[in-house]
Design an enzyme around this catalytic site. Structure first.
Site, short mmCIF file in Angstrom:
data_model
loop_
_atom_site.label_atom_id
_atom_site.label_comp_id
_atom_site.label_asym_id
_atom_site.label_seq_id
_atom_site.Cartn_x
_atom_site.Cartn_y
_atom_site.Cartn_z
N ARG A 122 2.60 8.06 7.03
CA ARG A 122 2.90 7.90 8.46
C ARG A 122 4.40 7.66 8.66
O ARG A 122 5.09 7.19 7.77
CB ARG A 122 2.13 6.71 9.04
CG ARG A 122 0.63 6.91 9.08
CD ARG A 122 -0.07 5.64 9.56
NE ARG A 122 0.15 4.55 8.61
CZ ARG A 122 0.02 3.25 8.92
NH1 ARG A 122 -0.29 2.89 10.14
NH2 ARG A 122 0.22 2.33 8.01
N ALA A 132 -2.97 1.07 13.11
CA ALA A 132 -4.36 1.05 12.68
C ALA A 132 -5.15 -0.09 13.31
O ALA A 132 -6.37 -0.05 13.34
CB ALA A 132 -4.44 0.94 11.16
N TRP A 149 6.65 -0.65 -8.18
CA TRP A 149 7.83 -1.23 -7.52
C TRP A 149 8.96 -1.38 -8.53
O TRP A 149 10.11 -1.04 -8.25
CB TRP A 149 7.49 -2.59 -6.91
CG TRP A 149 8.62 -3.17 -6.10
CD1 TRP A 149 8.85 -3.02 -4.76
CD2 TRP A 149 9.69 -4.00 -6.60
NE1 TRP A 149 10.00 -3.69 -4.39
CE2 TRP A 149 10.54 -4.29 -5.49
CE3 TRP A 149 10.02 -4.51 -7.85
CZ2 TRP A 149 11.67 -5.08 -5.62
CZ3 TRP A 149 11.17 -5.29 -7.97
CH2 TRP A 149 11.98 -5.57 -6.86
N LYS A 207 8.01 -6.68 9.60
CA LYS A 207 7.89 -6.09 8.27
C LYS A 207 9.20 -5.60 7.67
O LYS A 207 9.34 -5.50 6.46
CB LYS A 207 6.91 -4.90 8.32
CG LYS A 207 5.48 -5.30 8.60
CD LYS A 207 4.59 -4.09 8.78
CE LYS A 207 4.48 -3.28 7.52
NZ LYS A 207 3.57 -2.13 7.67
N PHE A 227 3.11 -8.41 -8.86
CA PHE A 227 4.29 -9.12 -8.37
C PHE A 227 4.85 -9.97 -9.51
O PHE A 227 4.14 -10.29 -10.48
CB PHE A 227 3.95 -10.00 -7.17
CG PHE A 227 3.92 -9.27 -5.86
CD1 PHE A 227 4.74 -9.64 -4.80
CD2 PHE A 227 3.07 -8.18 -5.66
CE1 PHE A 227 4.71 -8.97 -3.59
CE2 PHE A 227 3.03 -7.51 -4.45
CZ PHE A 227 3.87 -7.91 -3.41
N PHE A 246 -3.27 -0.72 7.20
CA PHE A 246 -3.96 -2.00 6.97
C PHE A 246 -5.11 -1.84 5.97
O PHE A 246 -5.06 -0.99 5.08
CB PHE A 246 -4.41 -2.61 8.29
CG PHE A 246 -3.27 -2.93 9.22
CD1 PHE A 246 -2.18 -3.67 8.78
CD2 PHE A 246 -3.24 -2.47 10.52
CE1 PHE A 246 -1.10 -3.96 9.61
CE2 PHE A 246 -2.16 -2.75 11.37
CZ PHE A 246 -1.09 -3.50 10.92
N LYS A 290 0.83 -1.22 0.00
CA LYS A 290 0.00 0.00 0.00
C LYS A 290 0.86 1.26 0.00
O LYS A 290 0.60 2.19 -0.77
CB LYS A 290 -0.93 -0.03 1.22
CG LYS A 290 -1.93 1.10 1.26
CD LYS A 290 -2.97 0.90 2.33
CE LYS A 290 -2.46 1.05 3.73
NZ LYS A 290 -1.85 -0.10 4.38
N THR A 314 3.93 1.51 -1.04
CA THR A 314 4.63 1.54 -2.32
C THR A 314 3.73 2.14 -3.40
O THR A 314 4.17 2.99 -4.20
CB THR A 314 5.08 0.12 -2.71
OG1 THR A 314 5.94 -0.39 -1.69
CG2 THR A 314 5.81 0.12 -4.04
#
Length: 558
Positions: free
Chosen positions: A96, A275, A411, A107, A383, A303, A73, A75
């Site tokens: 954030r 979140a 990406w 992560k 991906f 999230f 998200k 990215t």
């Protein structure tokens, strides 16, 4: 082919001096303060100077329920901002600040990825400009003031069994969830049970992110409830007379941080409540500032749409009187297959049947955004192992739903990979007028607000309340707090309160086990399931791969 890591990509790109980024935004010299070569603090005076300027178009980026397969998200948010600027629109990304908890835990880094990152990424992911440290200090200063007040005679008659203010640290440290303080004899304080939360779950973080200015922050800090007297009346920071000291500790941190993306798109990064246990949005000040400085503002909330987006729209947008124009819902084929029942080890295999089942999760989030009266675009964050047939299935499904969808490859390609999404977003904003309104009225009862969220956003049949929660609702209503918004603390992995129920679960009931007042922030927190306010580290934390080379360059942030 060797794929470079995020930090290797970030280190290869030439950053512009922050002065050039500030000038690009039209900031005057006295309106920003350099924090090294590539970071700056923006003074709040900008909002006064630009108060009559119309706001830019505010776009929220959200996603399906996250899975270990990844959604990207942040990215997509960064890549979309870069694409919008390529199209000639003055666009500002608002994000954030990463917490060291997830950065060192599960992560890794949290500043985007690939060729859609904000930089300097190692600074942003570690100590940045010290905002989270300032919040940690303010939170723990208040804890010290409380214990000292009790030690010095307890003039406010605080019941030591009913202190609700906890200490914090910005790391996942399960050993600190429950502790005892004040041991060691009469000179060491009064023994009592205590505990730690992670800093980003602190009410001071929520206040920091919802305050409209310095004076509003001081007022909100004064309203924090720290505990109760034996007669169960609340004791606040105002009773302790320390709101001024707390404000002083935060006076530099409250200024939003200016950085840039890999393509030199301006980015404002400020504040970062979780979140799943807090309201999950960057600071209101940063969003308002970005809205005055840009034609478009691309922001994100933590999230999935059941958590971050719901809180952005029911809490942040209401308090800040924000006017969002559209939403981007990020989905990945890998995550949708996982929601369709595929094991993580088999996600690289084509599986249209699993997609057909998992896409029900996306459908529910689309319905949630529609319920707020907002148009949206679905972004398929591609991906490497996604097949053409899988992509075609999602595109055809969206077409059948009458929904705009864009294949997004930021990406790998940065802004170029987000041009389709940017064009469809602009078209959506121009052709579909937003009719935004929160889901519930503030005058609704606490129970009704929770039920509306659970039924309309999660798809639950109903809500049950423990005996403790029932009693707390009665007490909060008697204290006049019932007309505050509700901040749901729930697992991020499922629409239900059971993290193992993926996809779009049906015939479930949400259980509210406890409610906590965040009166300074301006909402009531409802805890569901087993959600924790102090996470723990996984068996193999991301920190195991982190290091620094002999030149001082970070390694392994992601």
């Amino acid at each position: 082919m060797v794929v470079p890591t995020d930090i290797e990509i970030a280190n290869q790109v030439t950053k512009k001096p922050i002065k050039e980024i500030a000038e690009r935004l039209g900031l005057q010299e006295e309106e920003w303060e350099p924090f090294g070569k590539y970071k700056a603090k923006i003074t709040l005076s900008v909002l006064d100077r630009l108060k009559e300027k119309p706001d830019g178009n505010l776009v929220l980026v959200t996603s399906i329920n996250p899975t270990p397969a990844g959604e990207g998200k942040s990215t997509v948010t960064v890549g979309l901002g870069q694409a919008m600027n390529q199209l000639g629109y003055q666009t500002v990304v608002a994000l954030r600040e990463p917490s060291l908890g997830p950065t060192m835990g599960l992560k890794g880094g949290a500043s985007g990825g690939g060729y859609a990152q904000v930089v300097p990424m190692e600074d942003i992911n570690l100590h940045f400009t010290g905002d989270i440290h300032a919040i940690t200090t303010a939170n723990n200063a208040l804890a010290a003031f409380i214990d000292n007040h009790i030690f010095q005679g307890n003039a406010c008659n605080i019941d030591t069994r009913r202190i609700v203010w906890k200490r914090v640290v910005d790391l996942n440290d399960r050993a600190l969830r429950n502790v005892v303080v004040g041991l060691g004899g009469p000179k060491q304080g009064v023994p009592r049970e205590d505990g730690f939360n992670i800093t980003v779950a602190s009410e001071i973080m929520a206040i920091f992110c919802l305050a409209k200015d310095l004076a509003d922050m001081r007022k909100r800090l004064a309203n924090i409830v720290v505990g109760y007297r034996p007669d169960e009346t609340p004791v606040t920071v105002a009773d302790l007379k320390v709101e001024g000291a707390l404000t002083l500790l935060l006076k530099e941190a409250i200024m939003p941080n200016l950085v840039q993306t890999l393509e030199n798109t301006p980015a404002i990064i400020h504040g970062g409540p979780f979140a799943n246990i807090a309201h999950g949005c960057n600071s209101l000040l940063a969003t308002r500032m970005a809205s005055k400085l840009g034609d478009y503002v691309i922001t994100e909330a933590g999230f999935g749409a059941d958590l971050g987006a719901e809180k952005f729209l029911n809490i942040k947008a209401r308090i800040g009187e924000l006017d969002p124009k559209a939403v981007v819902i990020v989905a990945t084929i890998r995550a949708l297959k996982m929601h369709g029942g595929v094991e993580q080890s088999k996600l690289d295999e084509e599986n249209i049947a699993a997609l057909r089942e998992g896409i029900k999760n996306l459908k529910k989030h689309m319905e949630t955004i529609e319920s707020f009266g907002l148009p949206f675009v679905v972004a398929i964050n591609r991906f490497v192992h996604d097949t053409n047939d899988e992509i075609a299935f999602i595109q055809q499904w969206c077409k059948e739903q009458g929904v705009e969808v864009a294949l997004t490859e930021v990406w790998e390609h940065g802004g170029n990979g987000g041009l389709e999404l940017a064009n469809k977003l602009i078209q959506t904003i121009q052709q579909k007028k937003a009719d935004f309104s929160p889901l519930y009225e503030l005058k609704d009862s606490i129970k009704n607000k929770i039920r509306q969220i659970a039924q309309q956003v999660y798809g639950a049949n109903d809500v049950t309340f423990t005996a403790q929660a029932e009693q707390q609702i009665k007490e909060m209503t008697a204290l006049g707090w019932s007309e505050l918004p509700v901040c749901m603390a729930k697992t991020q992995y499922s629409l239900s309160d059971d993290p193992k129920r993926l996809g779009r679960p049906e015939n479930f009931v949400i259980t509210v086990r406890e409610l906590r007042p965040s009166i300074g922030a301006g909402f009531i927190v409802a805890l569901t399931g087993d959600v924790l306010t102090m996470p723990g580290l996984p068996k193999q934390p991301a920190a195991l791969k982190m290091d620094v080379d002999d030149t001082g360059q970070a390694i392994g942030l992601f």
